[in-house]
Design a protein around this motif. Structure first.
Motif, PDB file in Angstrom:
ATOM      1  N   THR A 289       0.841  -1.210   0.000  1.00  0.00           N
ATOM      2  CA  THR A 289       0.000   0.000   0.000  1.00  0.00           C
ATOM      3  C   THR A 289       0.864   1.243   0.000  1.00  0.00           C
ATOM      4  N   VAL A 290       1.922   1.243   0.807  1.00  0.00           N
ATOM      5  CA  VAL A 290       2.848   2.382   0.871  1.00  0.00           C
ATOM      6  C   VAL A 290       3.466   2.655  -0.494  1.00  0.00           C
ATOM      7  N   LEU A 291       3.797   1.585  -1.211  1.00  0.00           N
ATOM      8  CA  LEU A 291       4.466   1.716  -2.511  1.00  0.00           C
ATOM      9  C   LEU A 291       3.479   1.757  -3.677  1.00  0.00           C
ATOM     10  N   SER A 292       2.180   1.795  -3.359  1.00  0.00           N
ATOM     11  CA  SER A 292       1.122   1.856  -4.390  1.00  0.00           C
ATOM     12  C   SER A 292       1.199   0.676  -5.361  1.00  0.00           C
ATOM     13  N   ASP A 303      12.225 -12.834  -4.956  1.00  0.00           N
ATOM     14  CA  ASP A 303      13.509 -12.133  -4.953  1.00  0.00           C
ATOM     15  C   ASP A 303      13.395 -10.772  -5.642  1.00  0.00           C
ATOM     16  N   LYS A 304      12.589 -10.723  -6.701  1.00  0.00           N
ATOM     17  CA  LYS A 304      12.395  -9.459  -7.413  1.00  0.00           C
ATOM     18  C   LYS A 304      11.602  -8.475  -6.546  1.00  0.00           C
ATOM     19  N   GLN A 305      10.648  -9.007  -5.785  1.00  0.00           N
ATOM     20  CA  GLN A 305       9.893  -8.148  -4.877  1.00  0.00           C
ATOM     21  C   GLN A 305      10.828  -7.526  -3.832  1.00  0.00           C
ATOM     22  N   VAL A 306      11.708  -8.353  -3.288  1.00  0.00           N
ATOM     23  CA  VAL A 306      12.662  -7.870  -2.280  1.00  0.00           C
ATOM     24  C   VAL A 306      13.568  -6.798  -2.881  1.00  0.00           C
ATOM     25  N   GLN A 307      14.049  -7.037  -4.088  1.00  0.00           N
ATOM     26  CA  GLN A 307      14.917  -6.062  -4.754  1.00  0.00           C
ATOM     27  C   GLN A 307      14.194  -4.724  -4.939  1.00  0.00           C
ATOM     28  N   TYR A 308      12.913  -4.803  -5.291  1.00  0.00           N
ATOM     29  CA  TYR A 308      12.129  -3.579  -5.493  1.00  0.00           C
ATOM     30  C   TYR A 308      11.947  -2.834  -4.170  1.00  0.00           C
ATOM     31  N   PHE A 309      11.637  -3.581  -3.115  1.00  0.00           N
ATOM     32  CA  PHE A 309      11.480  -2.970  -1.784  1.00  0.00           C
ATOM     33  C   PHE A 309      12.770  -2.278  -1.351  1.00  0.00           C
ATOM     34  N   LYS A 311      15.070  -0.988  -3.151  1.00  0.00           N
ATOM     35  CA  LYS A 311      15.324   0.235  -3.907  1.00  0.00           C
ATOM     36  C   LYS A 311      14.496   1.405  -3.387  1.00  0.00           C
ATOM     37  N   ARG A 312      13.308   1.100  -2.871  1.00  0.00           N
ATOM     38  CA  ARG A 312      12.375   2.154  -2.480  1.00  0.00           C
ATOM     39  C   ARG A 312      12.399   2.502  -0.988  1.00  0.00           C
ATOM     40  N   LEU A 313      12.775   1.529  -0.160  1.00  0.00           N
ATOM     41  CA  LEU A 313      12.727   1.737   1.286  1.00  0.00           C
ATOM     42  C   LEU A 313      13.973   1.171   1.972  1.00  0.00           C
ATOM     43  N   LEU A 324       9.623   5.388  11.044  1.00  0.00           N
ATOM     44  CA  LEU A 324       8.459   4.497  11.077  1.00  0.00           C
ATOM     45  C   LEU A 324       7.169   5.312  11.117  1.00  0.00           C
ATOM     46  N   GLU A 325       7.169   6.391  11.877  1.00  0.00           N
ATOM     47  CA  GLU A 325       5.979   7.235  11.963  1.00  0.00           C
ATOM     48  C   GLU A 325       5.640   7.843  10.602  1.00  0.00           C
ATOM     49  N   LYS A 326       6.652   8.255   9.863  1.00  0.00           N
ATOM     50  CA  LYS A 326       6.418   8.793   8.516  1.00  0.00           C
ATOM     51  C   LYS A 326       5.834   7.715   7.601  1.00  0.00           C
ATOM     52  N   LEU A 327       6.363   6.509   7.755  1.00  0.00           N
ATOM     53  CA  LEU A 327       5.881   5.391   6.946  1.00  0.00           C
ATOM     54  C   LEU A 327       4.414   5.093   7.256  1.00  0.00           C
ATOM     55  N   MET A 328       4.059   5.150   8.558  1.00  0.00           N
ATOM     56  CA  MET A 328       2.679   4.897   8.959  1.00  0.00           C
ATOM     57  C   MET A 328       1.739   6.007   8.487  1.00  0.00           C
TER      58      MET A 328
END
Length: 373
Positions: A289-292, A303-309, A311-313, A324-328
């Motif tokens: 949800t955070v990454l839309s 593995d590709k999902q992890v790589q994408y995460f 890169k973004r977070l 964490l508060e910003k993420l929430m």
């Protein structure tokens, strides 16, 4: 109806009050009192699982209430314990089972499982061992008298100061862990105790002698505070978990996004890898949800999902309260846009209802208007 962000903030900003309110609910209050009054009487796995009221309370505390019916499954996990990395509970992907078995550790502690405390039972056992090593009969009257005094009084100790001030208790504990009072001064022991063992870089953990970490782990005032000498995972900690689960369930009955946010907030400090996130559907849903990301992205190669995460977070942000508060805030905002609390509430109104960093502030809008004039 409150939107997701506001609802989450009202609960998360004052968790103590929120949990206290849950604890006062008549049904919760009744079940908690029954649990605390009776869990210490349980002496075996069979007694535990046969008492439906206790067993279901414990299962819910660890988020396992959907497995209440699977008593044979849970008995197997409890019997094998968690000491062996290859035990049934340890080999399950869902780590809640290992946490449950560690709290109700009949495999290791037997009849003492629901009352076992390192400062009490572990230390008394160590003292008997040290007496034997020193050529003293552990069943002698002298040893029995010292142990009886120790067990009767250590439970009254509520702080490091009290512990160090009672020479008889302190001496017993030092002997139990093979400490040398000449080199292991009270000043050194105080420093060790104040540093605790939760931080890998604490003084006790970095000491070359493992007995320091063992000692601090037994008298863990840094982690457990006043409850250090009475702490047992099957007692009050299980109640605290039950209250948190109930709080999250109550919130979820009104808004699933709030429950997901509270769950993620609770789990975040323990997350060490994105694989851990993907192994938990609720945690993964928050990050997607955070990454839309659409739900279908869950079908992508892990593995590709992890790589994408990656890169973004940053995984380290999950253990940083501010990050964490910003993420929430991001999650609850995105959730509200996709799942409006009120049909009349538009996505635009959601954006403007959030803090300035997540929308356009009123002050900025006024400033722009003045510039146009």
């Amino acid at each position: 109806m409150l939107n997701t962000y506001t609802n989450y903030q009202m609960i998360a900003s004052n968790l103590k009050t929120s949990l206290a309110r849950v604890e006062k609910q008549p049904l919760v209050d009744r079940d908690t009192k029954y649990y605390l009054e009776n869990i210490t009487k349980v002496k075996s796995i069979d007694e535990f699982v046969k008492n439906d009221r206790l067993f279901k309370y414990a299962m819910k505390a660890f988020g396992l209430e959907q497995m209440n019916y699977a008593k044979a499954f849970m008995v197997k996990a409890l019997k094998e314990g968690v000491s062996d990395p290859n035990s049934f509970a340890n080999k399950l992907n869902d780590k809640r089972y290992a946490e449950f078995v560690a709290a109700f550790n009949f495999a290791e502690h037997g009849e003492q499982a629901t009352v076992y405390n390192k400062a009490q039972h572990f230390t008394a056992a160590n003292f008997a061992t040290q007496a034997k090593i020193g050529g003293i009969d552990p069943n002698s009257e002298a040893v029995k008298n010292e142990t009886a005094y120790y067990l009767a009084n250590i439970v009254k100790v509520k702080s490091i100061d009290e512990f160090l001030a009672n020479d008889r208790l302190y001496s017993y504990a030092m002997t139990a862990f093979g400490m040398n009072s000449e080199t292991d001064t009270k000043a050194l022991i105080r420093e060790m105790l104040e540093g605790g063992v939760r931080d890998p870089n604490s003084k006790a953990n970095k000491a070359s002698e493992p007995r320091y970490a063992a000692f601090v782990s037994a008298f863990n005032f840094e982690a457990h505070g006043e409850a250090a000498t009475t702490y047992n995972a099957a007692q009050r900690p299980a109640v605290d978990k039950f209250l948190r689960q109930t709080l999250e369930e109550d919130a979820g009955a009104q808004n699933e996004g709030v429950r997901l946010a509270l769950y993620f907030q609770r789990k975040a400090p323990t997350i060490k890898s994105w694989y851990q996130v993907l192994g938990d559907p609720a945690l993964a849903k928050v990050i997607r949800t955070v990454l839309s990301l659409p739900p279908s992205s869950a079908q992508t190669d892990i593995d590709k999902q992890v790589q994408y995460f990656e890169k973004r977070l940053k995984i380290s942000d999950l253990s940083d309260p501010k990050a964490l508060e910003k993420l929430m805030t991001r999650f609850t905002t995105m959730w509200e846009i996709e799942n409006p609390s009120s049909p009349a509430q538009s996505s635009l109104s959601v954006l403007f209802s959030q803090p300035p960093e997540y929308g356009v502030s009123t002050n900025l809008m006024l400033a722009i208007q003045k510039m146009k004039r």
